[in-house]
Write a protein that holds these residues in place. Structure first.
Motif, PDB file in Angstrom:
ATOM      1  N   PRO A 173      70.595  25.543   2.880  1.00 28.83           N
ATOM      2  CA  PRO A 173      70.686  24.236   3.555  1.00 28.83           C
ATOM      3  C   PRO A 173      69.523  23.912   4.485  1.00 28.83           C
ATOM      4  O   PRO A 173      69.318  22.746   4.812  1.00 28.83           O
ATOM      5  N   GLU A 174      68.777  24.919   4.918  1.00 37.87           N
ATOM      6  CA  GLU A 174      67.703  24.676   5.883  1.00 37.87           C
ATOM      7  C   GLU A 174      66.350  25.107   5.351  1.00 37.87           C
ATOM      8  O   GLU A 174      66.227  26.117   4.644  1.00 37.87           O
ATOM      9  N   ILE A 175      65.346  24.332   5.695  1.00 31.22           N
ATOM     10  CA  ILE A 175      63.945  24.690   5.504  1.00 31.22           C
ATOM     11  C   ILE A 175      63.381  24.954   6.897  1.00 31.22           C
ATOM     12  O   ILE A 175      63.529  24.111   7.788  1.00 31.22           O
ATOM     13  N   THR A 176      62.784  26.109   7.120  1.00 31.27           N
ATOM     14  CA  THR A 176      62.297  26.443   8.460  1.00 31.27           C
ATOM     15  C   THR A 176      60.811  26.781   8.425  1.00 31.27           C
ATOM     16  O   THR A 176      60.280  27.258   7.412  1.00 31.27           O
ATOM     17  N   TYR A 177      60.165  26.509   9.534  1.00 29.17           N
ATOM     18  CA  TYR A 177      58.753  26.849   9.696  1.00 29.17           C
ATOM     19  C   TYR A 177      58.554  27.397  11.094  1.00 29.17           C
ATOM     20  O   TYR A 177      59.047  26.830  12.071  1.00 29.17           O
ATOM     21  N   HIS A 178      57.857  28.516  11.202  1.00 24.78           N
ATOM     22  CA  HIS A 178      57.459  28.998  12.527  1.00 24.78           C
ATOM     23  C   HIS A 178      56.019  29.505  12.455  1.00 24.78           C
ATOM     24  O   HIS A 178      55.620  30.127  11.476  1.00 24.78           O
ATOM     25  N   SER A 179      55.271  29.180  13.486  1.00 21.65           N
ATOM     26  CA  SER A 179      53.853  29.511  13.490  1.00 21.65           C
ATOM     27  C   SER A 179      53.649  30.978  13.848  1.00 21.65           C
ATOM     28  O   SER A 179      54.466  31.602  14.534  1.00 21.65           O
ATOM     29  N   THR A 180      52.525  31.516  13.366  1.00 26.61           N
ATOM     30  CA  THR A 180      52.149  32.888  13.690  1.00 26.61           C
ATOM     31  C   THR A 180      50.787  32.956  14.371  1.00 26.61           C
ATOM     32  O   THR A 180      50.366  34.013  14.808  1.00 26.61           O
ATOM     33  N   GLY A 181      50.105  31.819  14.473  1.00 24.56           N
ATOM     34  CA  GLY A 181      48.793  31.807  15.115  1.00 24.56           C
ATOM     35  C   GLY A 181      48.167  30.431  15.065  1.00 24.56           C
ATOM     36  O   GLY A 181      48.677  29.521  14.397  1.00 24.56           O
ATOM     37  N   LEU A 182      47.057  30.283  15.760  1.00 26.54           N
ATOM     38  CA  LEU A 182      46.382  28.993  15.876  1.00 26.54           C
ATOM     39  C   LEU A 182      44.886  29.245  15.930  1.00 26.54           C
ATOM     40  O   LEU A 182      44.427  30.097  16.689  1.00 26.54           O
ATOM     41  N   THR A 183      44.130  28.499  15.125  1.00 27.43           N
ATOM     42  CA  THR A 183      42.676  28.648  15.114  1.00 27.43           C
ATOM     43  C   THR A 183      42.038  27.279  15.293  1.00 27.43           C
ATOM     44  O   THR A 183      42.383  26.335  14.580  1.00 27.43           O
ATOM     45  N   ALA A 184      41.111  27.176  16.231  1.00 26.46           N
ATOM     46  CA  ALA A 184      40.403  25.914  16.444  1.00 26.46           C
ATOM     47  C   ALA A 184      39.406  25.692  15.317  1.00 26.46           C
ATOM     48  O   ALA A 184      38.684  26.599  14.914  1.00 26.46           O
ATOM     49  N   THR A 185      39.364  24.448  14.806  1.00 25.18           N
ATOM     50  CA  THR A 185      38.401  24.094  13.763  1.00 25.18           C
ATOM     51  C   THR A 185      37.528  22.923  14.171  1.00 25.18           C
ATOM     52  O   THR A 185      36.678  22.484  13.402  1.00 25.18           O
ATOM     53  N   GLY A 186      37.727  22.394  15.374  1.00 26.04           N
ATOM     54  CA  GLY A 186      36.947  21.272  15.878  1.00 26.04           C
ATOM     55  C   GLY A 186      37.400  20.944  17.285  1.00 26.04           C
ATOM     56  O   GLY A 186      38.247  21.631  17.855  1.00 26.04           O
ATOM     57  N   SER A 187      36.836  19.881  17.856  1.00 29.99           N
ATOM     58  CA  SER A 187      37.159  19.549  19.244  1.00 29.99           C
ATOM     59  C   SER A 187      38.624  19.194  19.425  1.00 29.99           C
ATOM     60  O   SER A 187      39.208  19.435  20.485  1.00 29.99           O
ATOM     61  N   ASP A 188      39.259  18.604  18.418  1.00 33.91           N
ATOM     62  CA  ASP A 188      40.670  18.254  18.518  1.00 33.91           C
ATOM     63  C   ASP A 188      41.411  18.588  17.230  1.00 33.91           C
ATOM     64  O   ASP A 188      42.423  17.979  16.902  1.00 33.91           O
TER      65      ASP A 188
END
Length: 273
Positions: A173-188
């Motif tokens: 019944p559910e679709i879930t997403y959770h992040s494992t990291g973040l990488t900058a690719t530009g100013s914003d």
């Protein structure tokens, strides 16, 4: 007498507890002060007339320097000093943010008959964003989508998408997403690394994220806007159903283009009403 300054981010947010250091022309430190919770510096130390260098530092931000001229009054008004996030990247102020489903959309596009597209969306979802205060790459995103809320504008097609041929909403019944990291690719711009659980299968999925800015809302709150895109392959999530036409063309494409337009409210909950 003394020094006054305002420390802000590029989009106008106060940088609380930034450290301001003032040196004279010989490089000798003559004053050190800390900004308050509103990013304001008000120090009453008397300075001798002359030219000075003001250096502003804060955890998670690139240092900034400004010049200050002290007059006979002993006063130095530096004005507003703008700090950029470390690496030149921008995200909203640290802390919790709550996704507002009423002003957000979770949509996907699939190819149909090899010549056109079918557009769909999910109407029931929720999520949270946590912007880390010191190392912004440790920020987190979590989201939950009710699979049965899929809507392509065609009841027969939606019923089929909810069936075991595709989403199998009775079992998953559910679709879930959770992040494992973040990488900058530009100013914003960022790449959000994460894991998507759908149809009983968990796969790594990256989101291409653009931060669109922040602003006040009519209810006294603060909102941030994001846009994110990703590509999914149905077979990665064991949704292998397809109808192949006589010409050898698949009725429904196997690649899904996911488009997210997200508006989040600062805080751990949505405003009432």
């Amino acid at each position: 007498m003394g020094l006054t300054a305002r420390i802000r981010t590029r989009d106008g947010w106060a940088v609380s507890h930034a450290v301001v250091t003032v040196t004279d022309m010989t490089g000798t430190q003559v004053l050190r002060a800390e900004a308050d919770a509103e990013g304001a510096v008000r120090d009453t130390t008397e300075l001798a007339p002359g030219a000075y260098t003001v250096i502003v530092t804060a955890v998670g931000y690139a240092p900034a320097a400004a010049s200050a001229l002290v007059t006979a009054s002993g006063r130095a008004e530096v004005g507003t000093v703008t700090l950029a996030r470390q690496g030149g990247t921008e995200l909203p102020p640290p802390g919790p943010w709550t996704i507002d489903p009423a002003h957000s959309s979770v949509a996907a596009v699939a190819q149909h008959l090899g010549i056109s597209s079918v557009h769909g969306r999910f109407t029931d979802f929720s999520g949270t964003i946590e912007i880390a205060p010191d190392d912004v790459t440790k920020s987190r995103v979590q989201a939950v989508i009710r699979a049965a809320s899929v809507d392509t504008g065609n009841g027969t097609r939606d019923t089929h998408l909810r069936s075991a041929d595709f989403l199998d909403v009775e079992r998953h019944p559910e679709i879930t997403y959770h992040s494992t990291g973040l990488t900058a690719t530009g100013s914003d711009r960022w790449t959000v690394h994460g894991e998507l659980a759908m149809h009983g299968i968990v796969r790594p999925v990256d989101l291409d994220l653009a931060y669109l800015g922040t602003g006040a809302d009519p209810w006294g709150g603060t909102r941030a806007a994001f846009r994110a895109t990703a590509q999914l392959h149905r077979e990665d999530f064991a949704m292998n159903y397809n109808q192949v036409l006589q010409a050898g063309i698949a009725a429904i494409g196997t690649t899904l283009k996911v488009e997210l337009d997200i508006q989040a409210v600062q805080g751990e909950s949505l405003p009432l009403g």
